[in-house]
Design an enzyme around this catalytic site. Structure first.
Site, PDB file in Angstrom:
ATOM      1  N   CYS A   1     -33.010   7.877   9.746  1.00  0.00           N
ATOM      2  CA  CYS A   1     -34.453   7.623   9.676  1.00  0.00           C
ATOM      3  C   CYS A   1     -34.899   7.240   8.276  1.00  0.00           C
ATOM      4  O   CYS A   1     -35.884   6.520   8.102  1.00  0.00           O
ATOM      5  CB  CYS A   1     -35.253   8.814  10.199  1.00  0.00           C
ATOM      6  SG  CYS A   1     -34.656  10.381   9.592  1.00  0.00           S
TER       7      CYS A   1
ATOM      8  N   SER B   1       0.836  -1.195   0.000  1.00  0.00           N
ATOM      9  CA  SER B   1       0.000   0.000   0.000  1.00  0.00           C
ATOM     10  C   SER B   1       0.873   1.247   0.000  1.00  0.00           C
ATOM     11  O   SER B   1       1.848   1.330   0.744  1.00  0.00           O
ATOM     12  CB  SER B   1      -0.879   0.019   1.247  1.00  0.00           C
ATOM     13  OG  SER B   1      -1.401   1.325   1.438  1.00  0.00           O
TER      14      SER B   1
END
Lengths: 352, 602
Positions: free
Chosen positions: B134, B56
């Site tokens: 929600c 990486s």
């Protein structure tokens, strides 16, 4: 020939689905099936040819024939990534074959070592699309005429130093589809109530789309595209918006016809002089000023530059894919790339 | 020309890469990309001096000194964190960086040079799209909401449970009450409740032995019936329709699979998805059992059972909420953040990158441009649009001489760990931050040395005397980056929002993609796009990209160029006509060139 490709033809295999997944998600399964039924002829395996070959093989056409009578030279190894460095002296198409085939075993790749000029008419008729690189003007005109009469899609392209172009002739009536989103109808009933938070309205699913069919009529033949008349006032007034590369193309095609080769860095001085002379002659014959192509134009059109091949080969390859898959609006009818400026322009040349 | 090429990539080759990553063949699937790319290049350019690192780029071994070995860096990354990091490393080492990206038919290239041009972080980039809790839990209105819900559900049942990934009905939904105080009360009540809803989903599932029928009825019947009692939600919306397992089985009939399409592209009926749900739960249950105690599964779009589960759960929920169900193929695109990719776009962008590189290497960096690749020509007939590079932004919180930012948060409710992970690392792109409080004593809040300040992680900022107006000096020594953070104490942040950076453009829903997928995929890399990134380990798509499009006003031609770009306005700087300059977006990109030495990093 294109319209005869059965799209309901066959089931797509697991292997194809896995390998082509990322492109099926872009252009859809129908397009992939049409590609899979298409046979393409590619003439010329220099740097540009190699890029186009790679793109079409990866796209998954049914078959690709590589046609080139020339031999591998040291220079061709540099801009052409399909030819192994050990292949000097071999035929270019043959030398490119192995690595080309490795790109995608599902495509039938063939090498043909004949001269394109010596091929009979019938030879071209077995293909759905023909792509000509490194060819003379006369040959391109002849093949274009023959193919478009037989509903075969024709593409031409070349790279000269930092410059490159692509031309396409998809015939008098090329059909294609485009994907458009479903129209979102605005909700008319607004919430006027004050007794609560605004409720959210149900939206149209943005990922649902519909297809629209279109018909595009206007592709002219190469001959007409190259023989535009510049003598009229109207034509001259449109010069400002005209890519200068169109005229550069004329000069380079004339050079190729006269010398039987492209400008060579090894004879830079002599070739530059000739190029300038040709420029003067060509522009004068068109009743245009020779200043349209500045004095230093010669500096940027020698040799095939690998990155320019990649750009032009990418655009050209995608045009072939679009035409064969009959999906998305084709560029009409030239694409010019100027690698010095980084600009790529699409423009139409031909009768109106 | 170049002395060395270094190539870094931690990724391995997948079959889906083969349609465009032409340095790889079928026989290479599973092998290291960096390694195989090197070998393939050497085939056609044996004199190239290439080092391949299967690693990486964010590994601290690749420090500023490492970067200084090179004259030029070319990125072909697929996530923003890595791009931000390389941006900083190149600034620190003062080396030109060529950034790029592709998505579908679109692409872009640009050059970053310290002091001369904007850096990658000068312009704020739209952040990953998230949805309010929600919406996910109570009132989904689009398939993506259901897909996100299904991925959360996967984690709740089989993976790492996350408090931000609740799937049960949300009683603290602000829509349920008329005033904020009431919402607050409900939220507190539901936090404090010892009732059934507070038992973790995983524990509940375990207690039933992952019984798929019980699971089905809880999620798709009981919970929906509960939502129906929250009637305010359904005054202006179509109410959800609960399902019942037994009723559904009566409907089940064998699916006719017509032969010509991809199996994955078929849409089953709701009964079919209930069965798929049940089968995938069973498979996942046994996978979990096989891993032993305390095991967790990580969601992976290429794992068939995990993908089946999300397909089934998302579709069942879509059906409940009156949305058209989708095929596994489509759900995989959305859940897996797949960006379609083809060889030609990548070839064009690769060519452009090399042309920019040549300018830099010949000392002509002022000839460099940002170049956009469109799908169709713009009104000025341009398919490839070069634009002048912009100068650095004076307020850039990365490349300005003494960068500063102001962050609003609640000092009493923000943990030190959250500051480190969510703010400094995630938001500000640091890899190993060190934080000192400017309190006259130089109190060390966070140390990048492992273990040194671990004890601080679970404390609140206020515990260290941090309050409104406090200043924190944050250093990332690897990136050679110092950022001054001004703290503003705020008790009224929006729900689900832990902090706000002052001066950030508010996160808006992207303008509805007026056309193609390219618009949807406008992202700084797959790994960063719309929320469903619940699996941090899932290998992401390699292509990132971005950007888009140039100008302009809609034209009367058939081109959709301007609508494609939707709400993205840019003043276009056409290098030839000298207009105002363009703001570019992200990029991403493909391969390096065949010149001498290359280091391929990933």
């Amino acid at each position: 020939m294109i319209d005869m490709i059965e799209k309901e033809d066959s089931i797509i295999s697991e292997e194809e689905a896995a390998q082509y997944d990322r492109q099926i998600r872009l252009w859809g399964l129908d397009a992939q099936k049409r590609l899979r039924g298409s046979r393409v002829l590619l003439v010329g395996l220099r740097g540009l040819g190699a890029e186009v070959a790679k793109n079409l093989i990866l796209a998954g056409v049914k078959g690709l024939t590589l046609l080139d009578h020339e031999q591998v030279t040291e220079e061709s190894c540099r801009a052409q990534f399909l030819i192994p460095v050990s292949a000097q002296g071999q035929n270019r198409a043959q030398a490119s074959l192995e690595r080309a085939q490795y790109l995608n075993p599902m495509v039938a790749v063939k090498a043909d070592t004949d001269r394109v000029e010596e091929k009979p008419d019938e030879f071209f008729l077995q293909f759905d699309a023909v792509c000509l690189t490194g060819c003379s003007r006369d040959l391109m005109i002849r093949v274009d005429q023959l193919c478009s009469q037989n509903n075969i899609k024709v593409f031409c392209g070349d790279v000269f130093g930092y410059h490159g172009y692509m031309f396409s002739d998809l015939g008098l009536e090329h059909n294609y589809v485009e994907e458009k989103p479903k129209a979102v109808k605005p909700k008319t009933e607004e919430s006027n109530e004050h007794d609560g938070p605004e409720a959210k309205k149900p939206k149209v699913d943005p990922s649902e789309t519909t297809m629209i069919k279109k018909v595009n009529v206007d592709f002219c033949c190469l001959k007409d595209a190259l023989e535009v008349d510049w003598t009229s006032e109207k034509a001259k007034s449109s010069l400002k918006r005209t890519p200068v590369d169109y005229f550069l193309l004329h000069v380079l095609l004339k050079f190729r016809t006269d010398k039987g080769r492209d400008p060579n860095p090894e004879s830079f001085a002599e070739d530059s002089t000739l190029l300038r002379q040709i420029r003067d002659d060509v522009l004068e014959a068109m009743t245009l000023s020779s200043e349209l192509l500045p004095h230093d134009f010669v500096s940027y059109c020698f040799s095939e530059m690998a990155p320019v091949c990649a750009v032009v080969g990418g655009v050209l390859g995608q045009e072939v894919v679009k035409a064969l898959s009959q999906r998305d609006a084709p560029h009409r009818n030239f694409f010019f790339f100027d690698g010095m400026k980084g600009s790529g322009v699409v423009d139409y040349f031909g009768p109106n | 020309m170049l002395a060395k090429f270094g190539e870094i990539d931690l990724d391995t080759i997948d079959v889906s890469n083969l349609n465009r990553q032409f340095l790889f063949q079928k026989k290479h699937v599973g092998k290291s990309k960096a390694q195989v790319a090197k070998e393939s290049v050497l085939q056609f350019c044996p004199t190239a001096n290439i080092k391949a690192y299967h690693d990486s780029i964010m590994n601290p071994d690749y420090n500023v000194e490492f970067f200084r070995n090179f004259m030029l860096v070319m990125n072909a990354l697929d996530n923003r964190a890595a791009r931000n990091h390389v941006n900083r490393m190149c600034l620190a080492a003062d080396i030109p960086l060529i950034e790029s990206g592709t998505a579908g038919y679109l692409g872009q290239v640009t050059v970053i040079k310290k002091g001369l041009t904007e850096c990658y972080e000068c312009q704020p980039k739209p952040t990953q799209k998230t949805f309010p809790g929600c919406t996910i839990r109570n009132t989904p209105s689009e398939p993506i909401h259901c897909i996100v819900w299904a991925k959360y559900l996967f984690n709740q049942l089989f993976g790492e449970e996350d408090a931000d990934q609740e799937v049960s009905p949300d009683t603290a939904d602000p829509e349920l009450s008329w005033n904020p105080a009431d919402t607050e009360a409900r939220a507190t009540a539901s936090d404090q409740d010892g009732d059934i809803k507070r038992v973790s989903t995983k524990d509940w599932a375990r207690s039933t032995g992952y019984d798929s029928v019980k699971l089905f009825n809880k999620l798709f019947k009981d919970d929906i019936q509960y939502l129906l009692t929250m009637d305010k939600l359904w005054k202006k919306r179509k109410a959800p329709l609960p399902l019942d397992w037994l009723e559904l089985q009566k409907l089940a009939c064998p699916q006719e699979v017509t032969g010509t399409g991809l199996k994955d592209q078929h849409v089953l009926g709701v009964a079919g998805y209930s069965q798929l749900f049940s089968r995938s739960v069973e498979t996942l249950r046994s996978m979990l059992a096989d891993k032993g105690d305390g095991a967790e599964l990580v969601w992976d779009k290429d794992d068939p059972a995990a993908m089946d589960f999300v397909t089934a759960a998302a579709n069942l929920r879509m059906h409940i909420f009156s949305m058209n169900m989708k095929s596994r193929f489509d759900i995989k695109s959305m859940a897996g953040n797949i960006i379609p990719a083809i060889a030609t776009t990548n070839a064009v962008i690769a060519g452009l990158i090399v042309l920019e590189a040549l300018k830099i290497l010949s000392g002509d960096v002022e000839q460099c441009r940002t170049i956009f690749l469109n799908k169709q020509p713009n009104p000025r007939k341009k398919l490839l649009v070069p634009c002048a590079l912009d100068p650095p932004s004076a307020n850039c919180y990365v490349c300005a001489s003494k960068p500063e930012v102001t962050v609003k948060l609640n000092v009493n409710k923000t943990l030190v760990l959250a500051l480190q992970d969510k703010i400094l690392k995630e938001k500000f792109g640091m890899v190993a931050p060190d934080v000192q409080i400017e309190d006259g004593k130089g109190t060390i809040l966070i140390s990048s040395e492992e273990g040194e300040t671990e004890a601080n992680n679970s404390k609140f900022l206020s515990d260290f005397g941090i309050r409104n107006g406090s200043r924190l000096q944050v250093d990332d020594f690897l990136q050679d980056y110092t950022l001054l953070v001004n703290v503003i104490h705020c008790e009224e942040l929006e729900k689900d929002v832990e902090f706000e950076v002052v001066g950030d453009a508010p996160d808006k829903a992207p303008t509805p993609p007026s056309s193609q997928e390219e618009q949807k995929n406008f992202a700084n890399g797959n790994k960063d796009s719309a929320e469903p990134s619940t699996s941090s380990n899932a290998p992401a798509e390699q292509d990132d990209v971005l950007i888009v499009d140039s100008d302009e006003e809609p034209s009367s031609s058939t081109m959709d160029v301007s609508t494609e770009s939707g709400g993205l306005k840019r003043k276009l700087h056409d290098a030839e006509t000298g207009e105002a300059s363009a703001k570019r977006q992200r990029l991403d990109q493909a391969t390096a060139d065949d010149d001498d030495d290359i280091i391929a990093l990933d």
